[in-house]
Write an enzyme that holds these catalytic residues in place. Sequence first.
Site, PDB file in Angstrom:
ATOM      1  CE  LYS A 136      -1.298  -0.415   1.211  1.00 13.05           C
ATOM      2  NZ  LYS A 136      -1.637   0.282  -0.039  1.00 13.05           N
ATOM      3  CB  THR A 137      -0.404  -2.214  -4.438  1.00 17.69           C
ATOM      4  OG1 THR A 137      -0.284  -1.198  -3.440  1.00 17.69           O
ATOM      5  CG2 THR A 137      -0.791  -1.580  -5.765  1.00 17.69           C
ATOM      6  CG  ASP A 179      -4.834   1.125  -1.228  1.00 17.78           C
ATOM      7  OD1 ASP A 179      -4.616   0.307  -0.313  1.00 17.78           O
ATOM      8  OD2 ASP A 179      -3.931   1.663  -1.898  1.00 17.78           O
ATOM      9  CD  GLU A 180      -2.719   2.845   2.669  1.00 19.45           C
ATOM     10  OE1 GLU A 180      -2.968   2.435   3.823  1.00 19.45           O
ATOM     11  OE2 GLU A 180      -1.577   2.832   2.178  1.00 19.45           O
ATOM     12  CD  GLN A 201       1.233  -0.066   7.898  1.00 23.06           C
ATOM     13  OE1 GLN A 201       2.057   0.749   7.462  1.00 23.06           O
ATOM     14  NE2 GLN A 201       0.888  -1.135   7.217  1.00 23.06           N
ATOM     15  NE  ARG A 203       7.046   2.077   7.244  1.00 24.25           N
ATOM     16  CZ  ARG A 203       6.142   1.425   6.524  1.00 24.25           C
ATOM     17  NH1 ARG A 203       6.062   1.631   5.237  1.00 24.25           N
ATOM     18  NH2 ARG A 203       5.334   0.550   7.094  1.00 24.25           N
TER      19      ARG A 203
END
Length: 729
Positions: A35-36, A225-226, A256, A609
């Site tokens: 995503k970044t 973002d987020e 998330q 993770r």
Amino acid sequence: MQTHSLIDSLNRAQRDAVAADPINQLVLAGAGSGKTRVLVHRIAWLIQTHGYSPHQILAVTFTNKAAREMRERLSSIMEDNVGPFSTRSMWVGTFHGIAHRLLKTHWKEAGLSQNFQILDSDDQLRLVKRVYQELNLDDSRWPPKQAQWFISGQKDEGLRPAHIDEGRDPFLAMMKNVYFAYEEACSRGGLVDFAELLLRSHELWLKSPELLKHYQSRFRAILVDEFQDTNAVQYAWLRMLAGKTSNITAVGDDDQSIYGWRGAKIENIQQFETDFAPVAITRLEQNYRSTANILNAANAVIQNNAERLGKSLWTSDGDGEQIDLYAAFNEQDEARYVVERVKDFIEKSDHKKSDCAILYRSNAQSRVLEEAFIRDNVPYRIYGGQRFYDRLEIKNALAYLRILANRHDDAAWERIINTPTRGIGAKTIETIRLLAREQGCSLFNAMQGAIQNNVFTARAANALKSFVTLVEALVESTASTVLGDSVDQVISQSGLLEFHQKEKGEKGQARVENLQELINACRVFEPQDENLTPLQEFVDNAALDAGDAQADEFEDAVQMMTLHSAKGLEFPLVFLVGMEENLFPHKMSIEEPGRLEEERRLCYVGITRAMKKLVVSYAESRRLHGSENFNAMSRFVREIPTKYLQEVRIKSTVKRPAAYAPSYSSPISQHSVDDYPGLSLGASVNHPVFGEGIVLQFEGRGASARVQVNFNSEGCKWLVLQYAKLEAL
């Protein structure tokens, strides 16, 4: 320069998101999907292809680290394509950072003093306490931290005191009064807390239409973002700033969204398509982190949540290993198994200790794991948190125990004399310090002398007398009880438990669970030194455990953390421990609407993770809240199809109760431990000193193997097996 080179390295979905027309778009970015990368390339694409100036771009993140990374990566991409590039004129920062920048520029329009100061969390709490003094409030009845939480929560919802309808609720009425007085104190002192930054900057748009219009025309593109972590006031702020002319790119993952307990609204990302219509939606589903088995397990768990926007993670890499499932006898066995697996992983591969992460739902779970790592001399670090014996509530409880063991422990006295608050002010404490120095005695003795000599006002003297009475009562009530019961009484009668129970939110709940875990630690503690009382020995051991157990900052160490702390991280080997009903999902989540879904999203975060290997464990018996609990395996584990799991079994004569036999196939034998000769759970045994008893638990292996026996006359004791001289009956 050819602009297509910006997107040559991207996959199809990433290219779609980056090269979309300048309209509102929602990018649903799954875990590990880049995503970044998409955010940074999108900014570069708007500049290069659509002629946007960096001056016209606003990028909002949730952490300063993410903002720095975005700037650095954008500079690198642009320099690779067009030469030297500066992000200086571009607004990139956190919500709070950008709000602060706005308020500093437009302080007059915002109704602030030019040199307003920001209050951090500690400063805010101190100000709340001063407000309490002005209102003459009893902070034992109305804990200041509760008021601090309330005020921040109301601001996150965009509410001033005047907006609150207290009805006939005395709590709301009191908190509303505190909120009013707190606002007045902030205004007098030119102070602004973190939540105020956002609320005040939103109100700036409402008060100043011309100013809003200026920024709407300036920022042609807004990137967030987020997005799933935005709260009510952040969402309202963005909607107003975007208006009808700016295009907004929201990047997030509804699967998330795990911060509902601190104000995040999953409804924001769910409503985005409606509120910002028309909206282009792109799903980033290709994962570059985990194996297919891990991703398939995560997909299977999260699909049980309703009202998802929908996506399914996949990878072009191989299936990888199955997920290991270990059914431990109890929490000690679980911790032993984790340590053995970590050691084996490091010895048989080129991985470092820091490639291993142990994730748990509750902070209190770290104690048993910490002790296991300490016993085996394996360096560990609590990521984003403190070691068990370093936590505030534990240090407070231990200070009470230290005072019971030694009235002249000045450090312990300093810590608990007004914890929980009992109306003993700073001047009173400073006077006692002076008296102790003059008389060359302990603070406790100086306090008693001051009471006898009528040094203080009646109010201060009565508060000090109540403390002395409390200590004497605790000494008397714990004199003839076993250590676990003694500590239980101390935590309860001191008011520590009630004090933290009144704290709202996840933090207060964690503190209560940590105090209950301290009681558990005392119940299983086995004294070794005949020259010390069990209380003295436990306090000494706790101090030693807290002393040098955790690895130094730059030392390679196993990572331990709560599931909430793990978001955004990745590790080759991940352990999800304590996968039991009532622990994870947490028992409170089962009773509250929406909470179970958030717990499931938290599990999804935990699973994703893991890069190469995931190990899931649960305990058939676990000591919680001072008693043995037999919880079923977590529903989240049961939601994983059996083909992605393999059960790990150990070679041992210890029998598990049939009721807890897992239903999974493909058992493997791993990390075999020494048998416990002639003994099994529930066996009757005889000890030459303690007499007859029943075997309850086993722990460890070889020379360090221990057994817990409930003796008919002596109660529960842990014994080192090779010295115990137990005879099976």
